[in-house]
Enzyme design. Sequence first.
Site, PDB file in Angstrom:
ATOM      1  N   LYS A  31      77.680  66.812  95.544  1.00 22.75           N
ATOM      2  CA  LYS A  31      78.663  67.886  95.898  1.00 22.75           C
ATOM      3  C   LYS A  31      78.289  69.224  95.440  1.00 22.75           C
ATOM      4  O   LYS A  31      77.549  69.515  94.579  1.00 22.75           O
ATOM      5  CB  LYS A  31      79.958  67.555  94.770  1.00 22.75           C
ATOM      6  CG  LYS A  31      80.790  68.653  94.968  1.00 22.75           C
ATOM      7  CD  LYS A  31      82.019  68.528  93.964  1.00 22.75           C
ATOM      8  CE  LYS A  31      81.880  69.192  92.657  1.00 22.75           C
ATOM      9  NZ  LYS A  31      82.624  70.540  92.569  1.00 22.75           N
ATOM     10  N   ASP A  58      82.720  71.368  98.494  1.00 22.56           N
ATOM     11  CA  ASP A  58      83.981  71.642  97.687  1.00 22.56           C
ATOM     12  C   ASP A  58      84.336  73.137  97.851  1.00 22.56           C
ATOM     13  O   ASP A  58      83.986  73.909  97.082  1.00 22.56           O
ATOM     14  CB  ASP A  58      83.750  71.134  96.233  1.00 22.56           C
ATOM     15  CG  ASP A  58      85.132  71.536  95.523  1.00 22.56           C
ATOM     16  OD1 ASP A  58      86.192  71.397  96.089  1.00 22.56           O
ATOM     17  OD2 ASP A  58      84.963  71.437  94.082  1.00 22.56           O
ATOM     18  N   LYS A  60      87.399  74.194  99.170  1.00 18.84           N
ATOM     19  CA  LYS A  60      88.812  74.482  98.662  1.00 18.84           C
ATOM     20  C   LYS A  60      89.724  75.711  99.484  1.00 18.84           C
ATOM     21  O   LYS A  60      90.293  76.608  98.995  1.00 18.84           O
ATOM     22  CB  LYS A  60      89.127  75.014  97.155  1.00 18.84           C
ATOM     23  CG  LYS A  60      88.682  74.046  95.944  1.00 18.84           C
ATOM     24  CD  LYS A  60      89.012  74.218  94.673  1.00 18.84           C
ATOM     25  CE  LYS A  60      88.728  73.360  93.898  1.00 18.84           C
ATOM     26  NZ  LYS A  60      87.271  72.679  93.604  1.00 18.84           N
ATOM     27  N   ASP A  63      94.350  79.413 103.296  1.00 19.79           N
ATOM     28  CA  ASP A  63      94.467  80.513 104.464  1.00 19.79           C
ATOM     29  C   ASP A  63      95.581  80.254 105.266  1.00 19.79           C
ATOM     30  O   ASP A  63      95.955  79.071 105.162  1.00 19.79           O
ATOM     31  CB  ASP A  63      93.196  81.137 105.037  1.00 19.79           C
ATOM     32  CG  ASP A  63      93.201  82.602 105.086  1.00 19.79           C
ATOM     33  OD1 ASP A  63      94.306  83.237 105.475  1.00 19.79           O
ATOM     34  OD2 ASP A  63      92.216  83.218 104.564  1.00 19.79           O
ATOM     35  N   THR A 119      93.547  71.744  87.939  1.00 24.35           N
ATOM     36  CA  THR A 119      93.806  71.168  86.425  1.00 24.35           C
ATOM     37  C   THR A 119      93.694  72.218  85.500  1.00 24.35           C
ATOM     38  O   THR A 119      93.875  72.017  84.271  1.00 24.35           O
ATOM     39  CB  THR A 119      92.722  70.071  85.986  1.00 24.35           C
ATOM     40  OG1 THR A 119      91.474  70.559  86.646  1.00 24.35           O
ATOM     41  CG2 THR A 119      92.913  68.900  86.907  1.00 24.35           C
ATOM     42  N   ARG A 210      77.365  67.097  84.698  1.00 27.45           N
ATOM     43  CA  ARG A 210      76.443  67.154  83.624  1.00 27.45           C
ATOM     44  C   ARG A 210      76.074  65.899  82.975  1.00 27.45           C
ATOM     45  O   ARG A 210      74.904  66.073  82.528  1.00 27.45           O
ATOM     46  CB  ARG A 210      77.098  68.212  82.429  1.00 27.45           C
ATOM     47  CG  ARG A 210      77.349  69.493  82.881  1.00 27.45           C
ATOM     48  CD  ARG A 210      78.145  70.376  82.312  1.00 27.45           C
ATOM     49  NE  ARG A 210      79.384  70.066  82.409  1.00 27.45           N
ATOM     50  CZ  ARG A 210      80.756  70.534  81.995  1.00 27.45           C
ATOM     51  NH1 ARG A 210      80.560  71.636  81.085  1.00 27.45           N
ATOM     52  NH2 ARG A 210      81.918  69.955  82.403  1.00 27.45           N
TER      53      ARG A 210
HETATM   54  O1  C5P Z   1      79.912  68.434  84.752  1.00 24.95           O
HETATM   55  P1  C5P Z   1      81.033  67.589  85.021  1.00 24.95           P
HETATM   56  O2  C5P Z   1      80.852  66.210  85.250  1.00 24.95           O
HETATM   57  O3  C5P Z   1      82.068  68.210  84.183  1.00 24.95           O
HETATM   58  O4  C5P Z   1      81.404  68.290  86.588  1.00 24.95           O
HETATM   59  C1  C5P Z   1      82.560  68.001  87.163  1.00 24.95           C
HETATM   60  C2  C5P Z   1      82.626  68.693  88.654  1.00 24.95           C
HETATM   61  O5  C5P Z   1      83.707  68.441  88.980  1.00 24.95           O
HETATM   62  C3  C5P Z   1      82.425  69.952  88.500  1.00 24.95           C
HETATM   63  O6  C5P Z   1      81.595  70.560  89.731  1.00 24.95           O
HETATM   64  C4  C5P Z   1      83.847  70.656  88.468  1.00 24.95           C
HETATM   65  O7  C5P Z   1      83.955  72.032  88.891  1.00 24.95           O
HETATM   66  C5  C5P Z   1      84.399  69.891  89.498  1.00 24.95           C
HETATM   67  N1  C5P Z   1      85.949  69.531  89.153  1.00 24.95           N
HETATM   68  C6  C5P Z   1      86.386  69.375  87.822  1.00 24.95           C
HETATM   69  N2  C5P Z   1      87.770  69.309  87.526  1.00 24.95           N
HETATM   70  C7  C5P Z   1      88.682  69.448  88.841  1.00 24.95           C
HETATM   71  C8  C5P Z   1      88.089  69.911  89.861  1.00 24.95           C
HETATM   72  C9  C5P Z   1      86.983  69.872  90.102  1.00 24.95           C
HETATM   73  O8  C5P Z   1      85.829  69.362  86.930  1.00 24.95           O
HETATM   74  N3  C5P Z   1      90.075  69.274  88.366  1.00 24.95           N
END
Ligand code: C5P
Length: 214
Positions: A31, A58, A60, A63, A119, A210
């Site tokens: 992603k 991603d 988003k 418009d 979220t 992560r």
């Molecule tokens: O590092 P981690 O597993 O938390 O990364 C989750 C990914 O999903 C990040 O790129 C974050 O921006 C994205 N994301 C999220 N929660 C959402 C939408 C997208 O953590 N509601």
Amino acid sequence: MSPVFVAIDTPDVAAATALRQSVGPHVGGIKLGLEFFLANGVEGVNQVVGEGVPLFLDLKLHDIPNTVAGAVRSLGRLEHAPAFLTIHAQGGRAMIEAAVAARDAVVPGLKLLAVTVLTSLDDVDLADIGVSSGSLDQVKRLAYLSVDSGADGCVCSPKEVAALRDMLGSEAALMVPGIRPTGASAGDQKRVMTPRDAMDAGASHLVIGRPITR
Ligand code: C5P
């Protein structure tokens, strides 16, 4: 095929490429989001994404319908069409339908995923912008609208995945972030689920950053 898409959250092409090379063979795809795209554009995406590594872009999009359709058509400049692209459900039916029509014309294999309620917004934030029904109701309303307008599915939190699977049926794509293996640090994620529990609750794909990249 693995349901896991690895979130590569960096503006750096070399770092993103190294991650793609090391994790790419073991996951369903990667992603890339706004941080990477605004720093590096289509050229950067072309550099990072090789043959055979599905991309979840991603961006988003939100418009007027004409502008979103143009943005989707511009993805035709990518060397490898992405597997998934996000749009904002709050753009409404005409915007979603315009994105679907542009997709059908230029990048037919691309699946459009709608973002419902970010979220980062709680019920107080929603009330501030005139939404009084609470987040789960609003998520369900927008998810229904999205799929009814031709979107292929939604991005949703672990909190919502079971309700959306129940409402949308088995075909809809449900891409779920906030995933942590048992015992891993939650970091800044407040509501997390293990990969197993998210799949059992109805996720079709998992976004994991992560716990894999760090
Ligand atoms: O590092 P981690 O597993 O938390 O990364 C989750 C990914 O999903 C990040 O790129 C974050 O921006 C994205 N994301 C999220 N929660 C959402 C939408 C997208 O953590 N509601």
